[in-house]
Design an enzyme around this catalytic site. Structure first.
Site, PDB file in Angstrom:
ATOM      1  N   LYS A  15      26.986  -2.112  72.516  1.00 11.61           N
ATOM      2  CA  LYS A  15      26.576  -0.787  72.050  1.00 11.61           C
ATOM      3  C   LYS A  15      26.806  -0.630  70.543  1.00 11.61           C
ATOM      4  O   LYS A  15      25.917  -0.194  69.815  1.00 11.61           O
ATOM      5  CB  LYS A  15      27.349   0.317  72.802  1.00 11.61           C
ATOM      6  CG  LYS A  15      27.111   0.309  74.314  1.00 11.61           C
ATOM      7  CD  LYS A  15      27.855   1.423  75.006  1.00 11.61           C
ATOM      8  CE  LYS A  15      29.367   1.356  74.880  1.00 11.61           C
ATOM      9  NZ  LYS A  15      29.999   0.153  75.480  1.00 11.61           N
ATOM     10  N   ARG A  90      31.215   9.499  78.680  1.00 12.58           N
ATOM     11  CA  ARG A  90      31.736   8.435  79.548  1.00 12.58           C
ATOM     12  C   ARG A  90      32.067   8.961  80.937  1.00 12.58           C
ATOM     13  O   ARG A  90      32.532   8.180  81.781  1.00 12.58           O
ATOM     14  CB  ARG A  90      33.003   7.857  78.925  1.00 12.58           C
ATOM     15  CG  ARG A  90      32.817   6.498  78.232  1.00 12.58           C
ATOM     16  CD  ARG A  90      34.157   6.210  77.608  1.00 12.58           C
ATOM     17  NE  ARG A  90      34.490   4.866  77.338  1.00 12.58           N
ATOM     18  CZ  ARG A  90      34.380   4.272  76.140  1.00 12.58           C
ATOM     19  NH1 ARG A  90      33.806   4.883  75.146  1.00 12.58           N
ATOM     20  NH2 ARG A  90      34.834   3.062  75.965  1.00 12.58           N
ATOM     21  N   ARG A 129      36.001 -10.647  70.163  1.00 10.49           N
ATOM     22  CA  ARG A 129      35.471  -9.672  69.185  1.00 10.49           C
ATOM     23  C   ARG A 129      36.415  -9.509  67.997  1.00 10.49           C
ATOM     24  O   ARG A 129      37.624  -9.423  68.155  1.00 10.49           O
ATOM     25  CB  ARG A 129      35.293  -8.316  69.882  1.00 10.49           C
ATOM     26  CG  ARG A 129      34.980  -7.179  68.916  1.00 10.49           C
ATOM     27  CD  ARG A 129      34.374  -5.993  69.586  1.00 10.49           C
ATOM     28  NE  ARG A 129      35.290  -5.287  70.455  1.00 10.49           N
ATOM     29  CZ  ARG A 129      34.932  -4.244  71.211  1.00 10.49           C
ATOM     30  NH1 ARG A 129      33.688  -3.816  71.211  1.00 10.49           N
ATOM     31  NH2 ARG A 129      35.820  -3.658  71.978  1.00 10.49           N
ATOM     32  N   ARG A 162      41.200  -5.908  67.993  1.00 11.53           N
ATOM     33  CA  ARG A 162      41.718  -4.651  68.542  1.00 11.53           C
ATOM     34  C   ARG A 162      42.785  -4.923  69.598  1.00 11.53           C
ATOM     35  O   ARG A 162      42.643  -5.833  70.397  1.00 11.53           O
ATOM     36  CB  ARG A 162      40.567  -3.846  69.176  1.00 11.53           C
ATOM     37  CG  ARG A 162      39.736  -3.089  68.175  1.00 11.53           C
ATOM     38  CD  ARG A 162      38.475  -2.519  68.757  1.00 11.53           C
ATOM     39  NE  ARG A 162      38.623  -1.831  70.039  1.00 11.53           N
ATOM     40  CZ  ARG A 162      37.615  -1.218  70.675  1.00 11.53           C
ATOM     41  NH1 ARG A 162      36.403  -1.217  70.136  1.00 11.53           N
ATOM     42  NH2 ARG A 162      37.811  -0.627  71.830  1.00 11.53           N
ATOM     43  N   ARG A 173      39.876  -1.757  81.286  1.00 11.00           N
ATOM     44  CA  ARG A 173      38.773  -0.965  80.716  1.00 11.00           C
ATOM     45  C   ARG A 173      37.498  -1.158  81.528  1.00 11.00           C
ATOM     46  O   ARG A 173      36.727  -0.219  81.722  1.00 11.00           O
ATOM     47  CB  ARG A 173      38.555  -1.350  79.250  1.00 11.00           C
ATOM     48  CG  ARG A 173      39.657  -0.781  78.358  1.00 11.00           C
ATOM     49  CD  ARG A 173      39.700  -1.450  77.000  1.00 11.00           C
ATOM     50  NE  ARG A 173      38.470  -1.264  76.265  1.00 11.00           N
ATOM     51  CZ  ARG A 173      38.025  -2.097  75.332  1.00 11.00           C
ATOM     52  NH1 ARG A 173      38.722  -3.190  75.042  1.00 11.00           N
ATOM     53  NH2 ARG A 173      36.914  -1.854  74.707  1.00 11.00           N
TER      54      ARG A 173
HETATM   55  P1  ADP Z   1      30.509  -2.388  72.828  1.00  7.21           P
HETATM   56  O1  ADP Z   1      30.363  -1.494  71.621  1.00  7.21           O
HETATM   57  O2  ADP Z   1      29.488  -2.102  73.891  1.00  7.21           O
HETATM   58  O3  ADP Z   1      31.915  -2.415  73.369  1.00  7.21           O
HETATM   59  P2  ADP Z   1      30.133  -4.548  70.885  1.00  7.21           P
HETATM   60  O4  ADP Z   1      28.880  -4.199  70.192  1.00  7.21           O
HETATM   61  O5  ADP Z   1      31.410  -4.316  70.139  1.00  7.21           O
HETATM   62  O6  ADP Z   1      30.194  -3.868  72.361  1.00  7.21           O
HETATM   63  O7  ADP Z   1      30.015  -6.076  71.315  1.00  7.21           O
HETATM   64  C1  ADP Z   1      31.102  -6.747  71.982  1.00  7.21           C
HETATM   65  C2  ADP Z   1      31.201  -8.181  71.451  1.00  7.21           C
HETATM   66  O8  ADP Z   1      30.044  -8.921  71.879  1.00  7.21           O
HETATM   67  C3  ADP Z   1      31.237  -8.297  69.933  1.00  7.21           C
HETATM   68  O9  ADP Z   1      32.109  -9.340  69.595  1.00  7.21           O
HETATM   69  C4  ADP Z   1      29.788  -8.630  69.550  1.00  7.21           C
HETATM   70  O10 ADP Z   1      29.711  -9.390  68.354  1.00  7.21           O
HETATM   71  C5  ADP Z   1      29.316  -9.437  70.758  1.00  7.21           C
HETATM   72  N1  ADP Z   1      27.889  -9.230  71.072  1.00  7.21           N
HETATM   73  C6  ADP Z   1      27.186  -8.067  70.994  1.00  7.21           C
HETATM   74  N2  ADP Z   1      25.907  -8.265  71.395  1.00  7.21           N
HETATM   75  C7  ADP Z   1      25.807  -9.575  71.762  1.00  7.21           C
HETATM   76  C8  ADP Z   1      24.730 -10.385  72.258  1.00  7.21           C
HETATM   77  N3  ADP Z   1      23.523  -9.889  72.487  1.00  7.21           N
HETATM   78  N4  ADP Z   1      24.995 -11.684  72.515  1.00  7.21           N
HETATM   79  C9  ADP Z   1      26.247 -12.189  72.304  1.00  7.21           C
HETATM   80  N5  ADP Z   1      27.294 -11.489  71.822  1.00  7.21           N
HETATM   81  C10 ADP Z   1      27.075 -10.194  71.554  1.00  7.21           C
HETATM   82  P1  AMP Z   2      35.509   2.092  72.616  1.00  5.61           P
HETATM   83  O1  AMP Z   2      35.669   1.857  71.156  1.00  5.61           O
HETATM   84  O2  AMP Z   2      34.240   2.826  72.949  1.00  5.61           O
HETATM   85  O3  AMP Z   2      35.691   0.830  73.422  1.00  5.61           O
HETATM   86  O4  AMP Z   2      36.679   3.075  73.042  1.00  5.61           O
HETATM   87  C1  AMP Z   2      38.050   2.724  72.873  1.00  5.61           C
HETATM   88  C2  AMP Z   2      38.941   3.661  73.660  1.00  5.61           C
HETATM   89  O5  AMP Z   2      38.815   5.009  73.129  1.00  5.61           O
HETATM   90  C3  AMP Z   2      38.620   3.810  75.141  1.00  5.61           C
HETATM   91  O6  AMP Z   2      39.196   2.782  75.932  1.00  5.61           O
HETATM   92  C4  AMP Z   2      39.224   5.196  75.442  1.00  5.61           C
HETATM   93  O7  AMP Z   2      40.633   5.134  75.551  1.00  5.61           O
HETATM   94  C5  AMP Z   2      38.877   5.975  74.181  1.00  5.61           C
HETATM   95  N1  AMP Z   2      37.545   6.614  74.301  1.00  5.61           N
HETATM   96  C6  AMP Z   2      36.436   6.348  73.573  1.00  5.61           C
HETATM   97  N2  AMP Z   2      35.416   7.136  73.942  1.00  5.61           N
HETATM   98  C7  AMP Z   2      35.885   7.927  74.946  1.00  5.61           C
HETATM   99  C8  AMP Z   2      35.303   8.930  75.772  1.00  5.61           C
HETATM  100  N3  AMP Z   2      34.009   9.288  75.635  1.00  5.61           N
HETATM  101  N4  AMP Z   2      36.080   9.523  76.704  1.00  5.61           N
HETATM  102  C9  AMP Z   2      37.378   9.190  76.837  1.00  5.61           C
HETATM  103  N5  AMP Z   2      37.985   8.237  76.119  1.00  5.61           N
HETATM  104  C10 AMP Z   2      37.248   7.597  75.169  1.00  5.61           C
END
Ligand code: ADP
Ligand code: AMP
Length: 222
Positions: A15, A90, A129, A162, A173
């Protein structure tokens, strides 16, 4: 009418990665609830102190706290023409609250791209990541490495892993996503807003599918 797009998908689906690309193409601000919480954590605000434990355990922060944080963000002038939401809503309660607040801003949710990725892929994506300290840009040590190890290509800031990307927190998660966020797929499908995209493809292909899907939904969106 403003345009509001909600990116849906499990943690690690891509995302944030897609939001970085798509928000620029569409000229919409990228609003990541996780990034806003992390900023509060860093600045040790009251909200940050409240969210800390939930985030460390990989649980969701309380709905009312999260909803008022997003309301404040969406009411700022840069969201007047809309926003690309990543990580919010969420829960069904958050989705209801979003619909109500957007109605106040004379808008609505226009489209919900759902980035679909199998569960087995998520752990490897999250544990590999690397995130940029300055603005939350994301990389992957194998799939999307930065040009210089440990440094963000876009703003030169340091990359870090992270705390909640540790394997044990990641598993929690993902469970939390299945229990609390998955119902939103049906919620938005029933509303006729869901746009399913195969998130296991290359980052570029996911972006192009996403943008062409949005363009089909409305010529005014893309
Ligand atoms: P989210 O925001 O949904 O948690 P991220 O965008 O942070 O996910 O992506 C999670 C990890 O996967 C990151 O390390 C990113 O670089 C990698 N990633 C994202 N899209 C792809 C893809 N299409 N193929 C492989 N790796 C990806
Ligand atoms: P994310 O960066 O989206 O993976 O979110 C990291 C953490 O922030 C999550 O595991 C939750 O603890 C908190 N968080 C982010 N967005 C929300 C949401 N919409 N509702 C509740 N907690 C959230």
């Amino acid at each position: 009418m403003p345009t509001f797009i909600v990116l849906l998908g499990p943690p690690g689906a891509g995302k944030g990665t897609q939001a970085q690309i798509v928000s620029q193409k569409l000229g919409l601000p990228h609003i990541s609830s996780g990034d806003i919480f992390r900023e509060h954590l860093k600045n040790q605000t009251e909200l940050g102190k409240l969210a800390k434990g939930f985030m460390e355990r990989g649980e969701l922060v309380l709905d009312d706290v999260t909803i008022s944080m997003i309301r404040e963000r969406l009411s700022r002038p840069d969201c007047a023409s809309g926003a690309l939401l990543d990580g919010f809503p969420r829960t069904p309660a958050q989705a209801d609250a979003l619909a109500a607040m957007l109605a106040e801003f004379n808008g609505r949710v226009n489209a919900v791209p759902y980035i679909k990725v199998a569960e087995q892929v998520l752990v490897e994506r999250l544990t590999g990541r690397w995130t940029c300290k300055a603005q939350g840009h994301v990389y992957h040590e194998r799939h999307n490495p930065p040009k210089v190890a440990g440094i963000c290509d876009l703003d030169g800031s340091e990359l870090y892993q992270r705390d909640d990307d540790k394997a044990e927190t990641v598993l929690n998660r993902i469970q939390v996503y299945f229990a609390q966020t998955m119902p939103l797929i049906e919620y938005y499908q029933k509303a006729g807003l869901l746009l399913e995209v195969d998130g296991t493809q290359s980052i570029e292909k996911v972006s192009s599918d996403l943008l062409s899907g949005l363009a089909k939904i409305s010529k005014s969106i893309a």
